[in-house]
Design a protein around this motif. Structure first.
Motif, PDB file in Angstrom:
ATOM      1  N   ALA A 261       0.832  -1.203   0.000  1.00  0.00           N
ATOM      2  CA  ALA A 261       0.000   0.000   0.000  1.00  0.00           C
ATOM      3  C   ALA A 261       0.869   1.256   0.000  1.00  0.00           C
ATOM      4  O   ALA A 261       1.927   1.292   0.627  1.00  0.00           O
ATOM      5  CB  ALA A 261      -0.920  -0.010   1.221  1.00  0.00           C
ATOM      6  N   ASN A 262       0.443   2.254  -0.749  1.00  0.00           N
ATOM      7  CA  ASN A 262       1.077   3.581  -0.866  1.00  0.00           C
ATOM      8  C   ASN A 262       2.419   3.566  -1.597  1.00  0.00           C
ATOM      9  O   ASN A 262       3.075   4.589  -1.689  1.00  0.00           O
ATOM     10  CB  ASN A 262       1.250   4.251   0.499  1.00  0.00           C
ATOM     11  CG  ASN A 262      -0.066   4.572   1.156  1.00  0.00           C
ATOM     12  OD1 ASN A 262      -0.846   3.683   1.452  1.00  0.00           O
ATOM     13  ND2 ASN A 262      -0.317   5.840   1.391  1.00  0.00           N
ATOM     14  N   GLN A 263       2.832   2.437  -2.134  1.00  0.00           N
ATOM     15  CA  GLN A 263       4.100   2.344  -2.853  1.00  0.00           C
ATOM     16  C   GLN A 263       3.825   2.185  -4.349  1.00  0.00           C
ATOM     17  O   GLN A 263       2.793   1.644  -4.741  1.00  0.00           O
ATOM     18  CB  GLN A 263       4.921   1.147  -2.366  1.00  0.00           C
ATOM     19  CG  GLN A 263       5.262   1.209  -0.887  1.00  0.00           C
ATOM     20  CD  GLN A 263       6.121   2.413  -0.552  1.00  0.00           C
ATOM     21  OE1 GLN A 263       7.116   2.672  -1.211  1.00  0.00           O
ATOM     22  NE2 GLN A 263       5.721   3.165   0.462  1.00  0.00           N
ATOM     23  N   ALA A 264       4.767   2.624  -5.173  1.00  0.00           N
ATOM     24  CA  ALA A 264       4.630   2.426  -6.616  1.00  0.00           C
ATOM     25  C   ALA A 264       4.512   0.928  -6.895  1.00  0.00           C
ATOM     26  O   ALA A 264       5.145   0.111  -6.229  1.00  0.00           O
ATOM     27  CB  ALA A 264       5.837   3.007  -7.338  1.00  0.00           C
ATOM     28  N   CYS A 265       3.680   0.583  -7.850  1.00  0.00           N
ATOM     29  CA  CYS A 265       3.424  -0.824  -8.162  1.00  0.00           C
ATOM     30  C   CYS A 265       3.498  -1.029  -9.674  1.00  0.00           C
ATOM     31  O   CYS A 265       2.902  -0.257 -10.431  1.00  0.00           O
ATOM     32  CB  CYS A 265       2.045  -1.211  -7.650  1.00  0.00           C
ATOM     33  SG  CYS A 265       1.673  -2.956  -7.888  1.00  0.00           S
ATOM     34  N   ILE A 266       4.209  -2.068 -10.074  1.00  0.00           N
ATOM     35  CA  ILE A 266       4.248  -2.455 -11.483  1.00  0.00           C
ATOM     36  C   ILE A 266       3.615  -3.834 -11.590  1.00  0.00           C
ATOM     37  O   ILE A 266       4.071  -4.793 -10.954  1.00  0.00           O
ATOM     38  CB  ILE A 266       5.684  -2.471 -12.031  1.00  0.00           C
ATOM     39  CG1 ILE A 266       6.313  -1.083 -11.892  1.00  0.00           C
ATOM     40  CG2 ILE A 266       5.683  -2.924 -13.495  1.00  0.00           C
ATOM     41  CD1 ILE A 266       7.766  -1.009 -12.288  1.00  0.00           C
ATOM     42  N   TYR A 267       2.542  -3.927 -12.365  1.00  0.00           N
ATOM     43  CA  TYR A 267       1.802  -5.177 -12.537  1.00  0.00           C
ATOM     44  C   TYR A 267       2.384  -5.983 -13.697  1.00  0.00           C
ATOM     45  O   TYR A 267       3.085  -5.443 -14.549  1.00  0.00           O
ATOM     46  CB  TYR A 267       0.317  -4.872 -12.783  1.00  0.00           C
ATOM     47  CG  TYR A 267      -0.325  -4.172 -11.602  1.00  0.00           C
ATOM     48  CD1 TYR A 267      -0.913  -4.897 -10.573  1.00  0.00           C
ATOM     49  CD2 TYR A 267      -0.320  -2.787 -11.503  1.00  0.00           C
ATOM     50  CE1 TYR A 267      -1.489  -4.257  -9.489  1.00  0.00           C
ATOM     51  CE2 TYR A 267      -0.885  -2.136 -10.426  1.00  0.00           C
ATOM     52  CZ  TYR A 267      -1.466  -2.887  -9.424  1.00  0.00           C
ATOM     53  OH  TYR A 267      -2.021  -2.251  -8.344  1.00  0.00           O
ATOM     54  N   SER A 268       2.049  -7.251 -13.746  1.00  0.00           N
ATOM     55  CA  SER A 268       2.575  -8.134 -14.791  1.00  0.00           C
ATOM     56  C   SER A 268       2.147  -7.684 -16.191  1.00  0.00           C
ATOM     57  O   SER A 268       2.808  -8.005 -17.173  1.00  0.00           O
ATOM     58  CB  SER A 268       2.142  -9.576 -14.542  1.00  0.00           C
ATOM     59  OG  SER A 268       0.729  -9.666 -14.548  1.00  0.00           O
ATOM     60  N   SER A 269       1.078  -6.909 -16.293  1.00  0.00           N
ATOM     61  CA  SER A 269       0.614  -6.387 -17.583  1.00  0.00           C
ATOM     62  C   SER A 269       1.482  -5.227 -18.081  1.00  0.00           C
ATOM     63  O   SER A 269       1.304  -4.762 -19.193  1.00  0.00           O
ATOM     64  CB  SER A 269      -0.837  -5.916 -17.461  1.00  0.00           C
ATOM     65  OG  SER A 269      -0.903  -4.810 -16.571  1.00  0.00           O
ATOM     66  N   GLY A 270       2.392  -4.743 -17.222  1.00  0.00           N
ATOM     67  CA  GLY A 270       3.224  -3.598 -17.578  1.00  0.00           C
ATOM     68  C   GLY A 270       2.679  -2.278 -17.068  1.00  0.00           C
ATOM     69  O   GLY A 270       3.298  -1.234 -17.242  1.00  0.00           O
ATOM     70  N   VAL A 271       1.522  -2.293 -16.424  1.00  0.00           N
ATOM     71  CA  VAL A 271       0.918  -1.089 -15.860  1.00  0.00           C
ATOM     72  C   VAL A 271       1.680  -0.694 -14.597  1.00  0.00           C
ATOM     73  O   VAL A 271       1.976  -1.535 -13.753  1.00  0.00           O
ATOM     74  CB  VAL A 271      -0.570  -1.333 -15.513  1.00  0.00           C
ATOM     75  CG1 VAL A 271      -1.163  -0.153 -14.759  1.00  0.00           C
ATOM     76  CG2 VAL A 271      -1.367  -1.626 -16.769  1.00  0.00           C
ATOM     77  N   LYS A 272       1.983   0.595 -14.476  1.00  0.00           N
ATOM     78  CA  LYS A 272       2.611   1.118 -13.261  1.00  0.00           C
ATOM     79  C   LYS A 272       1.661   2.138 -12.643  1.00  0.00           C
ATOM     80  O   LYS A 272       1.128   2.994 -13.348  1.00  0.00           O
ATOM     81  CB  LYS A 272       3.952   1.780 -13.578  1.00  0.00           C
ATOM     82  CG  LYS A 272       4.647   2.312 -12.339  1.00  0.00           C
ATOM     83  CD  LYS A 272       6.013   2.917 -12.668  1.00  0.00           C
ATOM     84  CE  LYS A 272       6.678   3.451 -11.414  1.00  0.00           C
ATOM     85  NZ  LYS A 272       7.975   4.066 -11.692  1.00  0.00           N
ATOM     86  N   VAL A 273       1.437   2.018 -11.327  1.00  0.00           N
ATOM     87  CA  VAL A 273       0.574   2.938 -10.587  1.00  0.00           C
ATOM     88  C   VAL A 273       1.373   3.502  -9.419  1.00  0.00           C
ATOM     89  O   VAL A 273       2.066   2.760  -8.726  1.00  0.00           O
ATOM     90  CB  VAL A 273      -0.682   2.219 -10.039  1.00  0.00           C
ATOM     91  CG1 VAL A 273      -1.572   3.189  -9.265  1.00  0.00           C
ATOM     92  CG2 VAL A 273      -1.468   1.542 -11.145  1.00  0.00           C
ATOM     93  N   TRP A 274       1.258   4.821  -9.200  1.00  0.00           N
ATOM     94  CA  TRP A 274       1.871   5.428  -8.030  1.00  0.00           C
ATOM     95  C   TRP A 274       1.117   6.701  -7.664  1.00  0.00           C
ATOM     96  O   TRP A 274       0.385   7.265  -8.472  1.00  0.00           O
ATOM     97  CB  TRP A 274       3.361   5.698  -8.247  1.00  0.00           C
ATOM     98  CG  TRP A 274       3.714   6.781  -9.207  1.00  0.00           C
ATOM     99  CD1 TRP A 274       4.044   8.074  -8.895  1.00  0.00           C
ATOM    100  CD2 TRP A 274       3.775   6.695 -10.644  1.00  0.00           C
ATOM    101  NE1 TRP A 274       4.316   8.775 -10.046  1.00  0.00           N
ATOM    102  CE2 TRP A 274       4.160   7.955 -11.132  1.00  0.00           C
ATOM    103  CE3 TRP A 274       3.543   5.665 -11.560  1.00  0.00           C
ATOM    104  CZ2 TRP A 274       4.306   8.224 -12.486  1.00  0.00           C
ATOM    105  CZ3 TRP A 274       3.691   5.922 -12.909  1.00  0.00           C
ATOM    106  CH2 TRP A 274       4.070   7.182 -13.349  1.00  0.00           C
ATOM    107  N   LEU A 275       1.301   7.136  -6.432  1.00  0.00           N
ATOM    108  CA  LEU A 275       0.652   8.327  -5.907  1.00  0.00           C
ATOM    109  C   LEU A 275       1.608   9.508  -5.952  1.00  0.00           C
ATOM    110  O   LEU A 275       2.830   9.326  -5.898  1.00  0.00           O
ATOM    111  CB  LEU A 275       0.212   8.097  -4.454  1.00  0.00           C
ATOM    112  CG  LEU A 275      -0.721   6.917  -4.216  1.00  0.00           C
ATOM    113  CD1 LEU A 275      -0.938   6.720  -2.717  1.00  0.00           C
ATOM    114  CD2 LEU A 275      -2.041   7.110  -4.930  1.00  0.00           C
TER     115      LEU A 275
END
Length: 131
Positions: A27-41
């Motif tokens: 939680a609250n950390q940058a995340c890179i999913y296996s699909s190549g999507v990166k999410v961050w706040l």
């Protein structure tokens, strides 16, 4: 009444654990999913009723279908998210409401479509809001 409230807190903890396991990221950390999507706040620490940004970096073959924020700790409805592209990054400017809990777990539900295969993809990104 007190028994009902305490029971609700126990259920919230169980839901929190399930939500954290569903996201596969801290939680609250940058995340890179296996699909190549990166999410961050925009900020690692999020406070209620304070604007912040959710950022996405998507592979070119993925398209956003819908996105919403929903509280995991307790039901507070959902907040639709609109992402706009800024150079190669998508951003959603948002904020969440204040509640009686000092630490609230929220979840971004991101629904995507693979434009090459038509396959739907859903990612869950969790973050805590504290005050």
């Amino acid at each position: 009444m007190l028994i009902f409230v305490l029971t609700g807190c126990d259920n919230a903890n169980q839901i929190n654990q399930e939500a954290l396991q569903k996201s596969n990221c801290d939680a609250n950390q940058a995340c890179i999913y296996s699909s190549g999507v990166k999410v961050w706040l925009s900020n690692e620490t999020i406070s209620p009723e304070t604007p912040f940004s959710i950022n996405l970096d998507l592979p070119e073959h993925l398209k956003i279908q819908s996105a919403k924020l929903e509280s995991i700790t307790m039901y507070m409805g959902f907040i639709p998210q609109k992402f706009t592209k800024h150079e190669s990054i998508y951003k959603s400017e948002t904020m969440v409401g204040i509640c009686s809990e000092k630490n609230m777990l929220w979840q971004l539900v991101l629904n995507l479509t693979n434009t090459q295969t038509g396959e739907p993809i859903t990612h869950f990104y969790n973050f805590y809001v504290t005050y």
